[in-house]
Write a protein that holds these residues in place. Sequence first.
Motif, PDB file in Angstrom:
ATOM      1  N   ASP A  11       0.835  -1.198   0.000  1.00 48.23           N
ATOM      2  CA  ASP A  11       0.000   0.000   0.000  1.00 48.23           C
ATOM      3  C   ASP A  11       0.872   1.252   0.000  1.00 48.23           C
ATOM      4  O   ASP A  11       2.031   1.228   0.408  1.00 48.23           O
ATOM      5  CB  ASP A  11      -0.889   0.043   1.258  1.00 48.23           C
ATOM      6  CG  ASP A  11      -2.081  -0.893   1.157  1.00 48.23           C
ATOM      7  OD1 ASP A  11      -2.458  -1.274   0.029  1.00 48.23           O
ATOM      8  OD2 ASP A  11      -2.637  -1.244   2.210  1.00 48.23           O
ATOM      9  N   PRO A  47      -2.860  -4.259  -1.049  1.00 46.37           N
ATOM     10  CA  PRO A  47      -3.984  -5.078  -0.610  1.00 46.37           C
ATOM     11  C   PRO A  47      -5.259  -4.294  -0.269  1.00 46.37           C
ATOM     12  O   PRO A  47      -6.346  -4.845  -0.369  1.00 46.37           O
ATOM     13  CB  PRO A  47      -3.451  -5.811   0.621  1.00 46.37           C
ATOM     14  CG  PRO A  47      -2.162  -5.180   0.976  1.00 46.37           C
ATOM     15  CD  PRO A  47      -1.683  -4.413  -0.199  1.00 46.37           C
ATOM     16  N   THR A  48      -5.169  -3.040   0.112  1.00 46.09           N
ATOM     17  CA  THR A  48      -6.380  -2.262   0.426  1.00 46.09           C
ATOM     18  C   THR A  48      -6.600  -1.141  -0.586  1.00 46.09           C
ATOM     19  O   THR A  48      -7.282  -0.168  -0.307  1.00 46.09           O
ATOM     20  CB  THR A  48      -6.294  -1.650   1.844  1.00 46.09           C
ATOM     21  OG1 THR A  48      -5.217  -0.713   1.880  1.00 46.09           O
ATOM     22  CG2 THR A  48      -6.102  -2.725   2.893  1.00 46.09           C
ATOM     23  N   GLU A  49      -6.008  -1.282  -1.767  1.00 44.87           N
ATOM     24  CA  GLU A  49      -6.100  -0.250  -2.796  1.00 44.87           C
ATOM     25  C   GLU A  49      -6.795  -0.788  -4.037  1.00 44.87           C
ATOM     26  O   GLU A  49      -7.063  -1.978  -4.151  1.00 44.87           O
ATOM     27  CB  GLU A  49      -4.700   0.252  -3.171  1.00 44.87           C
ATOM     28  CG  GLU A  49      -3.974   0.918  -2.032  1.00 44.87           C
ATOM     29  CD  GLU A  49      -2.570   1.336  -2.419  1.00 44.87           C
ATOM     30  OE1 GLU A  49      -2.115   2.342  -1.871  1.00 44.87           O
ATOM     31  OE2 GLU A  49      -1.936   0.666  -3.261  1.00 44.87           O
ATOM     32  N   ARG A  50      -7.059   0.132  -4.986  1.00 44.58           N
ATOM     33  CA  ARG A  50      -7.639  -0.236  -6.274  1.00 44.58           C
ATOM     34  C   ARG A  50      -6.733   0.293  -7.381  1.00 44.58           C
ATOM     35  O   ARG A  50      -5.901   1.174  -7.157  1.00 44.58           O
ATOM     36  CB  ARG A  50      -9.036   0.362  -6.416  1.00 44.58           C
ATOM     37  CG  ARG A  50      -9.025   1.867  -6.364  1.00 44.58           C
ATOM     38  CD  ARG A  50     -10.396   2.429  -6.499  1.00 44.58           C
ATOM     39  NE  ARG A  50     -10.369   3.839  -6.118  1.00 44.58           N
ATOM     40  CZ  ARG A  50     -11.373   4.639  -6.258  1.00 44.58           C
ATOM     41  NH1 ARG A  50     -12.508   4.199  -6.740  1.00 44.58           N
ATOM     42  NH2 ARG A  50     -11.284   5.898  -5.896  1.00 44.58           N
ATOM     43  N   ASP A  89      -6.745   4.423  -2.407  1.00 40.98           N
ATOM     44  CA  ASP A  89      -7.552   3.787  -1.360  1.00 40.98           C
ATOM     45  C   ASP A  89      -8.897   3.346  -1.933  1.00 40.98           C
ATOM     46  O   ASP A  89      -9.529   4.069  -2.688  1.00 40.98           O
ATOM     47  CB  ASP A  89      -7.770   4.775  -0.214  1.00 40.98           C
ATOM     48  CG  ASP A  89      -8.424   4.128   0.984  1.00 40.98           C
ATOM     49  OD1 ASP A  89      -9.614   3.756   0.874  1.00 40.98           O
ATOM     50  OD2 ASP A  89      -7.764   4.006   2.020  1.00 40.98           O
ATOM     51  N   GLU A  90      -9.342   2.141  -1.570  1.00 39.43           N
ATOM     52  CA  GLU A  90     -10.598   1.591  -2.096  1.00 39.43           C
ATOM     53  C   GLU A  90     -11.807   2.490  -1.829  1.00 39.43           C
ATOM     54  O   GLU A  90     -12.766   2.493  -2.570  1.00 39.43           O
ATOM     55  CB  GLU A  90     -10.860   0.208  -1.497  1.00 39.43           C
ATOM     56  CG  GLU A  90      -9.900  -0.847  -1.983  1.00 39.43           C
ATOM     57  CD  GLU A  90     -10.120  -2.187  -1.299  1.00 39.43           C
ATOM     58  OE1 GLU A  90     -10.709  -2.225  -0.201  1.00 39.43           O
ATOM     59  OE2 GLU A  90      -9.674  -3.192  -1.864  1.00 39.43           O
ATOM     60  N   LYS A  91     -11.768   3.264  -0.747  1.00 41.46           N
ATOM     61  CA  LYS A  91     -12.905   4.097  -0.364  1.00 41.46           C
ATOM     62  C   LYS A  91     -12.721   5.570  -0.718  1.00 41.46           C
ATOM     63  O   LYS A  91     -13.484   6.409  -0.277  1.00 41.46           O
ATOM     64  CB  LYS A  91     -13.159   3.967   1.138  1.00 41.46           C
ATOM     65  CG  LYS A  91     -13.528   2.558   1.540  1.00 41.46           C
ATOM     66  CD  LYS A  91     -13.748   2.455   3.030  1.00 41.46           C
ATOM     67  CE  LYS A  91     -14.072   1.018   3.418  1.00 41.46           C
ATOM     68  NZ  LYS A  91     -14.257   0.873   4.858  1.00 41.46           N
TER      69      LYS A  91
END
Length: 108
Positions: A11, A47-50, A89-91
């Motif tokens: 990340d 792992p927590t990204e797009r 970040d995914e969000k």
Amino acid sequence: GEALDDGEPLDSIPPRGVFLTLRGTTASSWWWMTRARASARDDRPGPTEREVPGHVVFDAGLGRDLGDHLQLQLLGRNLFDQTYPSSADEKSMPAPGRSLQLMLRGTF
């Protein structure tokens, strides 16, 4: 940006990018500025990204000195209203679109 144990992407590793800024002044107390920012596609998110698409953003500014301690400035950002995520970040929300700022700036 890869983990040493399994080679997976980490990340918070930004994609490659470049800035180009041009600035100038005139004899009559005016100044101008243009800036281009390009970011490559991030196709190895952590792992927590797009995945984030590559994008180019253009900014420009104009100003005038009104005295020794006062300046009027107009700044335009994202002039072509490019759409891109504000982070991987995914969000995350989309980055701000086109904007204009008019400022009266003083110094002491």
